[in-house]
Design a protein around this motif. Structure first.
Motif, PDB file in Angstrom:
ATOM      1  N   UNK A  52       0.837  -1.188   0.000  1.00 32.86           N
ATOM      2  CA  UNK A  52       0.000   0.000   0.000  1.00 32.86           C
ATOM      3  C   UNK A  52       0.875   1.242   0.000  1.00 32.86           C
ATOM      4  N   UNK A  53       0.241   2.370  -0.215  1.00 34.35           N
ATOM      5  CA  UNK A  53       0.936   3.651  -0.183  1.00 34.35           C
ATOM      6  C   UNK A  53       0.143   4.602   0.722  1.00 34.35           C
ATOM      7  N   UNK A  54       0.192   4.354   2.043  1.00 35.40           N
ATOM      8  CA  UNK A  54      -0.608   5.166   2.966  1.00 35.40           C
ATOM      9  C   UNK A  54      -0.079   6.591   3.052  1.00 35.40           C
ATOM     10  N   UNK A  55      -0.879   7.447   3.634  1.00 34.26           N
ATOM     11  CA  UNK A  55      -0.503   8.847   3.781  1.00 34.26           C
ATOM     12  C   UNK A  55       0.793   8.998   4.583  1.00 34.26           C
ATOM     13  N   UNK A  56       1.032   8.092   5.514  1.00 30.28           N
ATOM     14  CA  UNK A  56       2.251   8.159   6.326  1.00 30.28           C
ATOM     15  C   UNK A  56       3.509   7.836   5.513  1.00 30.28           C
ATOM     16  N   UNK A  57       3.349   7.308   4.309  1.00 26.33           N
ATOM     17  CA  UNK A  57       4.490   6.977   3.454  1.00 26.33           C
ATOM     18  C   UNK A  57       4.764   8.062   2.428  1.00 26.33           C
ATOM     19  N   UNK A  58       4.075   9.203   2.522  1.00 24.18           N
ATOM     20  CA  UNK A  58       4.225  10.284   1.549  1.00 24.18           C
ATOM     21  C   UNK A  58       4.771  11.532   2.217  1.00 24.18           C
ATOM     22  N   UNK A  59       5.526  12.282   1.469  1.00 25.17           N
ATOM     23  CA  UNK A  59       5.901  13.627   1.902  1.00 25.17           C
ATOM     24  C   UNK A  59       4.765  14.543   1.443  1.00 25.17           C
ATOM     25  N   UNK A  60       4.139  15.230   2.374  1.00 24.65           N
ATOM     26  CA  UNK A  60       2.983  16.051   2.015  1.00 24.65           C
ATOM     27  C   UNK A  60       3.210  17.540   2.245  1.00 24.65           C
ATOM     28  N   UNK A  61       4.032  17.888   3.193  1.00 23.11           N
ATOM     29  CA  UNK A  61       4.226  19.299   3.533  1.00 23.11           C
ATOM     30  C   UNK A  61       5.431  19.881   2.796  1.00 23.11           C
ATOM     31  N   UNK A  62       5.328  21.146   2.461  1.00 23.29           N
ATOM     32  CA  UNK A  62       6.441  21.836   1.792  1.00 23.29           C
ATOM     33  C   UNK A  62       7.681  21.847   2.684  1.00 23.29           C
ATOM     34  N   UNK A  63       7.487  21.889   3.986  1.00 22.75           N
ATOM     35  CA  UNK A  63       8.632  21.898   4.902  1.00 22.75           C
ATOM     36  C   UNK A  63       9.406  20.578   4.844  1.00 22.75           C
ATOM     37  N   UNK A  64       8.694  19.469   4.590  1.00 19.93           N
ATOM     38  CA  UNK A  64       9.376  18.179   4.448  1.00 19.93           C
ATOM     39  C   UNK A  64      10.251  18.152   3.199  1.00 19.93           C
ATOM     40  N   UNK A  65       9.723  18.690   2.108  1.00 19.99           N
ATOM     41  CA  UNK A  65      10.504  18.777   0.872  1.00 19.99           C
ATOM     42  C   UNK A  65      11.714  19.700   1.071  1.00 19.99           C
ATOM     43  N   UNK A  66      11.498  20.854   1.717  1.00 21.74           N
ATOM     44  CA  UNK A  66      12.599  21.791   1.964  1.00 21.74           C
ATOM     45  C   UNK A  66      13.700  21.142   2.781  1.00 21.74           C
TER      46      UNK A  66
END
Length: 156
Positions: free
Chosen positions: A6-20
């Motif tokens: 699966x690809x749950x929400x906890x496995x995704x980078x969602x916030x711009x701060x996480x990408x930064x």
């Protein structure tokens, strides 16, 4: 697809701060098809994708790239080292097949040490043997059948 991939929400980078944070403090690794920004961590592996219009102006092509990378991440996630992985697609990815994208992703992750190297050759993806092995290793409900058996008497 097995229920454990699966690809749950906890496995995704969602916030711009996480990408930064991944772009600023992550290790950078490159491949002809994409770049990888990897920020090691103790938490489970999370995926972020950056596929800009510079790769291809058509959204269909950009979404095909993202689907291929997401699918490969689903399959590899259990074996990956913890941390945030941001894949930045390059223009060459637009002409690559989904299988080539998946192979390049796996090779890059093995090269940087995020994924252990395969010691024995496994069956190629898409074969019945690998699908059976994947289904056997998943934590699925034993009460639910894995296929829909067709009665032999319904020959019509």
């Amino acid at each position: 697809m097995p229920t454990c991939a699966r690809f749950p929400r906890s496995a995704r980078l969602t916030a711009a701060s996480d990408y930064d944070a991944a772009f600023k403090s992550g290790q950078r690794h490159h491949d002809p098809l994409f770049g990888l920004h990897w920020r090691r961590g103790d938490a489970a592996a999370r995926l972020g994708l950056a596929v800009s219009r510079k790769v291809d102006r058509r959204a269909v092509v950009r979404n095909r790239i993202k689907r291929a990378l997401r699918q490969q991440f689903r399959l590899l996630r259990a074996d990956l080292a913890g941390g945030d992985y941001v894949f930045v697609a390059r223009a060459a990815a637009a002409q690559a097949s989904p299988a080539a994208l998946a192979a390049a992703m796996q090779a890059l992750l093995q090269r940087v040490g995020a994924l252990p190297r395969q010691s024995t050759p496994a069956a190629s993806p898409g074969t019945m043997r690998s699908a059976a092995n994947a289904a056997a290793t998943c934590n699925s409900n034993p009460d639910v059948p894995t296929h829909d058996p067709m009665p032999a008497s319904d020959a019509g």
